[in-house]
Write a protein that holds these residues in place. Sequence first.
Motif, PDB file in Angstrom:
ATOM      1  N   TRP A 113       2.376   9.175 -14.692  1.00  0.00           N
ATOM      2  CA  TRP A 113       1.922  10.121 -13.677  1.00  0.00           C
ATOM      3  C   TRP A 113       1.937  11.525 -14.248  1.00  0.00           C
ATOM      4  O   TRP A 113       2.778  11.878 -15.078  1.00  0.00           O
ATOM      5  CB  TRP A 113       2.845  10.084 -12.458  1.00  0.00           C
ATOM      6  N   TYR A 114       1.007  12.338 -13.771  1.00  0.00           N
ATOM      7  CA  TYR A 114       0.915  13.735 -14.182  1.00  0.00           C
ATOM      8  C   TYR A 114       1.109  14.639 -12.965  1.00  0.00           C
ATOM      9  O   TYR A 114       0.758  14.277 -11.848  1.00  0.00           O
ATOM     10  CB  TYR A 114      -0.441  14.025 -14.829  1.00  0.00           C
ATOM     11  N   ARG A 115       1.648  15.831 -13.232  1.00  0.00           N
ATOM     12  CA  ARG A 115       1.977  16.790 -12.165  1.00  0.00           C
ATOM     13  C   ARG A 115       1.029  17.989 -12.180  1.00  0.00           C
ATOM     14  O   ARG A 115       0.227  18.172 -13.090  1.00  0.00           O
ATOM     15  CB  ARG A 115       3.411  17.271 -12.329  1.00  0.00           C
ATOM     16  N   ALA A 116       1.191  18.833 -11.162  1.00  0.00           N
ATOM     17  CA  ALA A 116       0.406  20.056 -11.073  1.00  0.00           C
ATOM     18  C   ALA A 116       0.894  21.093 -12.077  1.00  0.00           C
ATOM     19  O   ALA A 116       0.135  21.949 -12.525  1.00  0.00           O
ATOM     20  CB  ALA A 116       0.489  20.632  -9.662  1.00  0.00           C
ATOM     21  N   ARG A 117       2.185  21.009 -12.413  1.00  0.00           N
ATOM     22  CA  ARG A 117       2.810  21.953 -13.347  1.00  0.00           C
ATOM     23  C   ARG A 117       3.670  21.160 -14.328  1.00  0.00           C
ATOM     24  O   ARG A 117       3.874  19.960 -14.146  1.00  0.00           O
ATOM     25  CB  ARG A 117       3.681  22.952 -12.562  1.00  0.00           C
ATOM     26  N   PRO A 118       4.207  21.804 -15.353  1.00  0.00           N
ATOM     27  CA  PRO A 118       5.082  21.091 -16.286  1.00  0.00           C
ATOM     28  C   PRO A 118       6.197  20.359 -15.554  1.00  0.00           C
ATOM     29  O   PRO A 118       6.852  20.924 -14.671  1.00  0.00           O
ATOM     30  CB  PRO A 118       5.613  22.202 -17.196  1.00  0.00           C
ATOM     31  N   GLY A 178       0.803  -1.213   0.000  1.00  0.00           N
ATOM     32  CA  GLY A 178       0.000   0.000   0.000  1.00  0.00           C
ATOM     33  C   GLY A 178       0.839   1.268   0.000  1.00  0.00           C
ATOM     34  O   GLY A 178       1.734   1.425   0.828  1.00  0.00           O
ATOM     35  N   HIS A 179       0.529   2.174  -0.921  1.00  0.00           N
ATOM     36  CA  HIS A 179       1.303   3.402  -1.065  1.00  0.00           C
ATOM     37  C   HIS A 179       0.450   4.453  -1.774  1.00  0.00           C
ATOM     38  O   HIS A 179      -0.591   4.158  -2.352  1.00  0.00           O
ATOM     39  CB  HIS A 179       2.575   3.135  -1.878  1.00  0.00           C
ATOM     40  N   TYR A 180       0.933   5.676  -1.719  1.00  0.00           N
ATOM     41  CA  TYR A 180       0.339   6.778  -2.473  1.00  0.00           C
ATOM     42  C   TYR A 180       1.235   7.116  -3.652  1.00  0.00           C
ATOM     43  O   TYR A 180       2.465   7.024  -3.564  1.00  0.00           O
ATOM     44  CB  TYR A 180       0.197   8.029  -1.606  1.00  0.00           C
ATOM     45  N   ASP A 181       0.627   7.545  -4.748  1.00  0.00           N
ATOM     46  CA  ASP A 181       1.419   8.092  -5.845  1.00  0.00           C
ATOM     47  C   ASP A 181       1.766   9.552  -5.586  1.00  0.00           C
ATOM     48  O   ASP A 181       2.764  10.055  -6.107  1.00  0.00           O
ATOM     49  CB  ASP A 181       0.647   7.977  -7.165  1.00  0.00           C
ATOM     50  N   HIS A 182       0.945  10.247  -4.817  1.00  0.00           N
ATOM     51  CA  HIS A 182       1.247  11.648  -4.533  1.00  0.00           C
ATOM     52  C   HIS A 182       2.291  11.759  -3.420  1.00  0.00           C
ATOM     53  O   HIS A 182       2.587  10.797  -2.716  1.00  0.00           O
ATOM     54  CB  HIS A 182      -0.027  12.419  -4.173  1.00  0.00           C
ATOM     55  N   PHE A 183       2.869  12.947  -3.318  1.00  0.00           N
ATOM     56  CA  PHE A 183       3.922  13.213  -2.346  1.00  0.00           C
ATOM     57  C   PHE A 183       3.350  13.854  -1.089  1.00  0.00           C
ATOM     58  O   PHE A 183       2.296  14.505  -1.121  1.00  0.00           O
ATOM     59  CB  PHE A 183       4.978  14.141  -2.952  1.00  0.00           C
ATOM     60  N   LEU A 184       4.082  13.696   0.008  1.00  0.00           N
ATOM     61  CA  LEU A 184       3.699  14.294   1.281  1.00  0.00           C
ATOM     62  C   LEU A 184       4.730  15.346   1.681  1.00  0.00           C
ATOM     63  O   LEU A 184       5.936  15.120   1.531  1.00  0.00           O
ATOM     64  CB  LEU A 184       3.597  13.226   2.371  1.00  0.00           C
ATOM     65  N   PRO A 185       4.297  16.491   2.198  1.00  0.00           N
ATOM     66  CA  PRO A 185       5.253  17.542   2.580  1.00  0.00           C
ATOM     67  C   PRO A 185       6.281  17.081   3.612  1.00  0.00           C
ATOM     68  O   PRO A 185       7.365  17.663   3.702  1.00  0.00           O
ATOM     69  CB  PRO A 185       4.345  18.637   3.165  1.00  0.00           C
ATOM     70  N   SER A 186       5.967  16.047   4.359  1.00  0.00           N
ATOM     71  CA  SER A 186       6.901  15.548   5.382  1.00  0.00           C
ATOM     72  C   SER A 186       8.043  14.725   4.782  1.00  0.00           C
ATOM     73  O   SER A 186       9.037  14.457   5.467  1.00  0.00           O
ATOM     74  CB  SER A 186       6.144  14.683   6.398  1.00  0.00           C
ATOM     75  N   GLN A 187       7.921  14.333   3.509  1.00  0.00           N
ATOM     76  CA  GLN A 187       8.948  13.500   2.894  1.00  0.00           C
ATOM     77  C   GLN A 187      10.169  14.339   2.510  1.00  0.00           C
ATOM     78  O   GLN A 187      10.038  15.483   2.069  1.00  0.00           O
ATOM     79  CB  GLN A 187       8.365  12.781   1.675  1.00  0.00           C
ATOM     80  N   TRP A 230      -2.961  13.146 -11.450  1.00  0.00           N
ATOM     81  CA  TRP A 230      -3.619  11.939 -11.924  1.00  0.00           C
ATOM     82  C   TRP A 230      -2.612  10.838 -12.235  1.00  0.00           C
ATOM     83  O   TRP A 230      -1.465  11.116 -12.590  1.00  0.00           O
ATOM     84  CB  TRP A 230      -4.425  12.224 -13.188  1.00  0.00           C
ATOM     85  N   THR A 231      -3.080   9.591 -12.119  1.00  0.00           N
ATOM     86  CA  THR A 231      -2.310   8.415 -12.510  1.00  0.00           C
ATOM     87  C   THR A 231      -3.070   7.692 -13.616  1.00  0.00           C
ATOM     88  O   THR A 231      -4.281   7.506 -13.521  1.00  0.00           O
ATOM     89  CB  THR A 231      -2.121   7.443 -11.329  1.00  0.00           C
ATOM     90  N   ALA A 232      -2.351   7.299 -14.668  1.00  0.00           N
ATOM     91  CA  ALA A 232      -2.911   6.438 -15.716  1.00  0.00           C
ATOM     92  C   ALA A 232      -2.090   5.148 -15.723  1.00  0.00           C
ATOM     93  O   ALA A 232      -0.866   5.194 -15.858  1.00  0.00           O
ATOM     94  CB  ALA A 232      -2.842   7.121 -17.072  1.00  0.00           C
ATOM     95  N   MET A 233      -2.754   4.020 -15.549  1.00  0.00           N
ATOM     96  CA  MET A 233      -2.057   2.737 -15.462  1.00  0.00           C
ATOM     97  C   MET A 233      -2.729   1.725 -16.376  1.00  0.00           C
ATOM     98  O   MET A 233      -3.945   1.541 -16.315  1.00  0.00           O
ATOM     99  CB  MET A 233      -2.059   2.204 -14.025  1.00  0.00           C
ATOM    100  N   ALA A 234      -1.938   1.075 -17.222  1.00  0.00           N
ATOM    101  CA  ALA A 234      -2.469   0.106 -18.183  1.00  0.00           C
ATOM    102  C   ALA A 234      -1.977  -1.295 -17.860  1.00  0.00           C
ATOM    103  O   ALA A 234      -0.794  -1.496 -17.547  1.00  0.00           O
ATOM    104  CB  ALA A 234      -2.053   0.476 -19.597  1.00  0.00           C
ATOM    105  N   TYR A 235      -2.883  -2.247 -17.936  1.00  0.00           N
ATOM    106  CA  TYR A 235      -2.514  -3.660 -17.835  1.00  0.00           C
ATOM    107  C   TYR A 235      -2.155  -4.165 -19.233  1.00  0.00           C
ATOM    108  O   TYR A 235      -2.868  -3.887 -20.194  1.00  0.00           O
ATOM    109  CB  TYR A 235      -3.679  -4.494 -17.302  1.00  0.00           C
TER     110      TYR A 235
END
Length: 225
Positions: free
Chosen positions: A218-223, A129-138, A153-158
Motif C-alpha cells: 500500500w502507498y500513502r499520501a505522504r511518506p 468486502g472492505h476498503y484499503d483506504h481509511f475513513l475519518p469516522s474510524q 494506491w494498492t499493488a497486489m501480486a498473485y
Amino acid sequence: MSIFRKTARSSSETLALKRVGETVRNRLQQDAGVYRLPVDNLEIFGVARFFSEAECSRLITIVDSVARPSPTYKGTDATGRTSYSGDVDPNDPFIIMLQRRIDDLMGIDPAFGETIQGQRYQPGQEFRGHYDHFLPSQHFWDAEQRRGGQRSWTAMAYLNAVEEGGTTDFTRLPLSIPPQPGALLIWNNMKPDGTPNPNAMHAGMPVVRGVKYVLTKWYRARPWC
C-alpha cells in the motif's frame, strides 16, 4: 485540533492524493506492458508475469515463514478476514529488489510505500468486502494521519494458481479476477480528484480448493513511517 486546521489538513491531503494519482496514472498509461482493465469508475491496471516463477516460489516460502492469523484495525477476524498474513523483512536484499521494481513501475517515491505484506488463504478462508483506504469516522484515523495519511494506491501480486475459488471481487463493479501466478494488480483507492472511491471496495473470495498466496503493498499520501 480546531475545525479550521482539520479542514486545511484534509484539503492538503486531497491535493496530495490527486497528485499521486496523476503521477501513477500517467506512468502506467505510458507503459506498453501494463493493461488497464475495462471497467468504469475505478482505475485498475494489470501486469502479467510481473514476478517470475522462481521469484513466486521464493516469495511463497517467505510468506509461510511470517504468516500469522491476519489482524485488522478492528482486531483478528473482526471484519471477516480469516486468512494468515505477515510483513516481510524490508531489509532483505531480495525484498528490496522487488520493492524497487514495483516503485519504479508506478513512479512513486519509495518513502510513500508501506512494508510489503504477504497473505495466505487456505480452503474456506476469505477477506470479506472492505476498503484499503481509511475513513475519518474510524478510531485510528488520527493515528494514521500522523504516519503517512490516507492510502492512495494498492499493488497486489498473485503468487500461485488456485484450484478453485479465491478470486478478487470488486463488489460494486462487474469485476472478478482469478489468481494468475506472477500477475500484479494495481488500483487507485481514490477518485481522480483525490477523494475516496467507493467503487474500490473489494473482497478476497473464499478459497474452495488449494491454497492462495498474494503479496500486497500500500502507498500513502505522504511518506509513511
